[in-house]
Each structure stands twice: as structure tokens, then as C-alpha cells.
Design an enzyme around this catalytic site. Structure first.
Site: not given
Length: 546
Positions: A49, A299, A335, A490, A515, A518, A521
Site C-alpha cells: 500500500s 497491487r 486501511t 501485467c 506473478c 496483483c 489480469c
């Protein structure tokens, strides 16, 4: 294994729910077994984050957090917003015109991963059992259709589907109630939304992809506590929306990132390369030049707000946090609202215990949630995201200023944003190709070197966790119509189209080892042909201080 409550995901919402459950059990002298399963190799390994955190929920959950050593070390000391025009020009937005949601007085710049590590310590001290390295891969149901719990994935299955020497079967974790706190686009949450029609009558969820790096810079470049947000270039050049951020934390570290709205229409857009360009803008460059990149990650995040928020309670469980879309995009913060959703779930469950209510639907959760400050905050700022989509950053922000600063979010209408992000994609031949500059290895980098500093690793001999519903679609449909945008959306180089020496016979290749989880896709594929499922537990990135 039998528990009273099983929680999927050791992020801020899941850990807050676990802590609150045990606090209430101790206060009421009740036995309560709480378990948290986490797919990362350790708590915090997959947490990514910005992050500027509003401590509202933490103040409620653990009032003496400062004495207990919570890793909130850097208070915001400066807060600026720039409208980027190009690589060389940027205009500082006067403070008066900034939507009040963007002000950060009293907030902290933190590593959310480190906060989750600390929350896990508090939870374990209260008696919560936490199992990192175990991926919840399946929802278990009772005969009446209610949720019974989850099963963790088998370990030691080869690519061919056969058991290897180190095979370990998954475990079934049964519970009276199961909380799903997987974060944005959780694979089990996605199944539950469909299974129980939780999104009926709701608008589709909307998403962005956040790409972030952590840098070490010199004393001269470092201004501890400074928060910089930006809008405009480079995304404006490709007709995309979103914005950037740069935060100065302790120990001469700088966090820099770019959020690209996944509603973009040009299939040639590469959020990764947009971010690499972003670091060359002179406002950002001045803080990074000569510094050292320490880590990289990406992310997806939810940004649809209340209009897209599914019903959260269902028989036997509750969706909490970003799995339910609790992020406040007008603040670029999630958060505190995620934590509050978990705390409300804990309070609702504890109130239900004592009667014969196991596995029923906690319908009172919705009312409890709507009575909270978290819901009121999201309701106040419900029109921010749709305004940005309808009118772009400049006019959308002007609307937000009027809506929030003048009318305090009480204008008597709710804007609509009914088209899903994947459906925004236009055919490639209708869009301008983008020639991204090559990375210089100083400020900008390629994907593979970036994945390397994310510490991403998966057991190579395992089934691919990126599932194609129809293996012909990437070449026959997506390549033909959209120049296969998976190659570009990606941020980790997972998807490639490779050809023979003559440039013919295109093949779609999935490099699942790269990978970073995130989920872009699963969200952005224009044919909705890719489904992200959990790989073996402990696989994926290992983010330090992110």
C-alpha cells in the site's frame, strides 16, 4: 480442524477482526477459538500500500498503540498536490482548491506490511492462531448451502497434476463463521459474490492498479513527513486516469508510486511503463536522482465505493475490507475503513454467539456497518470516483471540491458508473500506439529486474495458477482485436506472445513464476477469460517494509 471463527487473510481487516474477537471474548469471559490463514510466507509478505494511514480505527482497536510500539513513526509534516503537464512542467494546486479529503493532518506515513506484522503480534498475544504460508483455496459449504469454512491448498502437486515426493494434503478448517479478508479481488470472495448474488442491484466494481517502489535517498533529498500527490501526466497523454504519490518516510527512504485507473480504453497502455515515465517528471526526479531502488511491487485496488459495494453478509460468513470494496478512493486510503469493517464483523459475531445461531446469516451486520463512521465516510464521498470517470481529473476534481468542501458530500444525488472496467477496452486499430522510452537503469527499469527486487518466487513445478477458460482466446480474439493487452497490463511480465523466427505462429505464454499477485489480469482481460486462483502457499512476492 474446528474453530469458532476462521479468517482468510492477515491484512488490516482480518487481523483487526481477530484482535477484536479475542478482546471481546476476554472481556466477556468466553471461550473463543480464532484462526487466521495467510497465503504469504509470513504476515506482511504480500501487503502493499502507499501508505498514508488515518489512525481512527487503530485508536479504537488498540488505544495504547504508541506505548505498545506500533510502527507509526512518521507523522505527515507537509502536504502538496501537483497537476503534471508534461515531463518538465507541473503546477502546484493552491491549498484552498484541494478537496478536503486529500488533507493529511494527523496522519502517518507507514509501511502497511510492518503494521500488519505488528497487528499479528498483538493478535497472537491475545490467543489468535495464525498460519502463514497456507493459501485458502476452496470454500466449504454445508448441506443447507451455508459456508462451513475453507480448505487450504494441497502442497507438492506437479504441473502434470500428479503428487510429488513432498506432497502434503490441504486442511479443512471448519468454523461457525468465516470472515473473508483476502484484499482486492479475492478469489474466494469473487466466488462468494457469485454464489450468493451479493452484487445484485449494485454497479460493477471499479479498480486501479497501484505500482510502487521503495527508494533510499541522500540527506539533501530527504524531507521526512512530506506527502506529494499528483494528477495529469503521464497518464493524461494516453487518455488514462489516475494519479501518483511520493512519500518521505523514516531512515532516508522515499515511497513512490502511480495508480492507473483500470477503466482505460487504449489497449496499448502499459501501467508499468507509465510509472517508469512518471519518475522522470522533474518534481519526482528531484527526490530520486542518485538514489537506490530497494523494492518494487504492484497491487490492484478497489475504487467503486458504495455504489459497487456488495452485500457483505451471507449464511456462515462476511466479506470484509477490500474484499468488499471498503477503500475510500477520495482519500486514497483504505486501511482505517478496512480495519473498521473487520471490527464491526467481530462485534456482530460476538453478539450472535450464545444462541443457536451457527452458520446463519448475520443480517444485522449490514445495519451495524451502516451505523458506523466508515459507512458515513464512504457515503459522503460516494461521487468522487464516478466524477473522475465521467469528467477526468481536472473537471472531476473541480466537482469534488464543490461536492465535498462546499456541500460536505450532501448533494442530493448519487452519480452512476455502470460500465465495468474490462468493457472499456477499444480495438487496437482504433487507438494510438504508444512508444515508451527505454529504461535508463537509474530512474526507470525493466519488468524483470523489477520483479527480482520484489523477491517473488513460486515453486516452479506446480499447476499454473492463472487459469484460461478458453486457451484459444488470447491469440484468436485478444491478439486479433486488442493486440493482446495482457502483455502490457501485467506489471510483472507474466504474459507474452512469442513467435517463430519468421514472426509467425504466435503462441501465448504464461510465466506464472513472475506473478506478484496483483490480480490485474483477472480484472482487465477484455474477454474475461483469465481467472486468478491461489498458487501453493508461501509463493509470490516477499515485500520488505512495503
Amino acid at each position: 480442524m474446528e474453530f469458532d471463527v476462521v479468517i482468510v487473510g492477515a491484512g488490516p481487516s482480518g487481523l483487526s477482526a481477530a484482535i477484536k474477537l479475542r478482546q471481546l471474548a476476554i472481556e466477556n469471559d468466553k471461550e473463543l477459538m480464532v484462526c487466521v490463514v495467510e497465503k504469504g510466507s509470513e504476515v506482511g509478505a504480500h501487503i502493499l500500500s502507499g501508505a498514508v494511514v488515518e489512525p481512527t480505527a487503530l485508536n479504537e482497536l488498540i488505544p495504547d498503540w504508541e506505548e505498545k510500539g506500533a510502527p507509526l513513526k512518521t507523522k505527515v509534516t507537509g502536504d502538496t498536490i501537483y497537476l503534471m503537464k508534461n515531463e518538465d512542467k507541473a503546477t502546484k494546486v493552491p491549498n484552498f482548491f484541494v478537496p478536503k479529503t486529500m488533507h493529511n493532518d494527523g496522519n502517518y506515513i507507514i509501511s502497511l506490511g510492518n503494521l500488519c506484522r505488528w497487528l499479528a503480534e498483538q493478535a497472537e498475544a491475545l490467543g489468535v492462531e495464525i498460519f502463514p504460508g497456507f493459501a485458502a483455496s476452496e470454500v466449504l459449504y454445508n448441506e443447507d448451502g451455508s459456508v462451513k469454512g475453507i480448505a487450504t491448498g494441497d502442497m507438492g502437486i506437479g504441473k502434470d497434476g500428479e503428487k510429488k515426493d513432498g506432497y502434503m494434503p490441504g486442511m479443512e478448517l471448519h468454523a461457525k463463521y468465516t470472515l473473508f479478508a483476502e484484499g482486492c479481488r479475492g478469489s474466494l470472495g469473487k466466488e462468494l459474490i457469485s454464489q450468493f448474488n451479493l452484487d445484485q442491484g449494485k454497479e460493477p466494481q471499479h479498480y486501479g492498479i497501484g505500482i510502487k517502489e521503495l527508494w533510499k535517498v541522500s540527506d539533501e533529498q530527504h524531507q521526512e513527513g512530506l506527502v506529494v500527490h499528483t494528477a495529469g501526466w503521464p497518464l493524461s497523454e494516453s487518455g488514462s486516469a489516475g494519479g501518483g504519490f511520493l512519500y518521505h518516510i523514516e531512515d532516508n527512504q522515499v515511497v513512490v508510486g502511480l495508480i492507473t485507473d483500470l477503466s482505460y480504453s487504449n489497449p496499448h497502455v502499459s501501467p508499468f511503463h507509465e510509472f517508469q515515465r512518471y519518475k522522470h517528471q522533474k518534481v519526482i526526479k528531484q527526490y530520486l536522482e542518485g538514489g537506490e531502488r530497494i523494492s518494487y511491487g504492484a497491487r490492484a485496488l478497489t475504487k467503486g465505493g458504495l455504489q459497487s459495494q456488495p452485500k457483505m453478509a451471507f449464511p456462515g460468513g462476511i466479506l470484509i475490507g477490500d474484499n468488499a470494496g471498503t477503500l475510500n478512493f477520495a482519500k486514497i486510503k483504505g486501511t482505517h475503513t478496512a480495519m473498521k469493517s473487520g471490527m464491526i464483523a467481530a462485534e456482530t459475531i460476538m453478539a450472535a454467539f450464545g444462541g443457536d445461531r451457527a452458520n446463519d446469516e448475520l443480517t444485522e451486520y449490514e445495519a451495524n456497518y451502516k451505523a458506523s463512521w466508515a459507512w458515513r465516510e464512504l457515503h459522503q464521498q460516494r461521487n468522487f470516483g464516478p466524477a473522475q470517470h465521467k469528467w477526468g481529473n481536472f473537471l472531476g476534481s473541480a466537482y469534488a471540491f464543490i461536492d465535498l468542501n462546499i456541500f460536505n458530500g450532501k448533494l442530493p444525488w448519487t452519480l452512476s458508473d455502470p460500465k465495468p472496467d474490462y468493457a472499456q477496452m477499444k480495438p487496437a486499430d482504433q487507438c494510438k500506439k504508444i512508444d515508451y522510452p527505454k529504461p535508463d537503469g537509474k530512474l526507470s527499469f525493466d519488468k524483470l529486474s523489477s520483479v527480482f527486487v520484489s523477491n517473488t518466487n513460486h515453486e516452479e513445478d506446480q499447476p499454473v495458477h492463472l487459469k484460461l477458460e478458453d486457451k484459444s482466446i488470447p491469440i484468436d480474439v485478444n491478439l486479433e482485436k486488442y493486440d493482446e493487452p495482457a502483455q502490457r497490463y501485467c506489471p510483472a511480465g507474466v504474459y507474452e506472445v512469442v513467435r517463430d523466427d519468421e514472426g509467425n505462429n504466435p503462441q501465448f505464454v504464461i510465466n506464472a513464476q513472475n506473478c506478484v499477485h496483483c490480480k490485474t489480469c483477472d480484472i482487465k482481460d477484455p474477454s474475461q477469460n483469465i481467472t486468478w486462483v491461489t498458487p501453493e502457499g508461501a509463493g509470490g512476492p516477499n515485500y520488505p517494509n512495503m
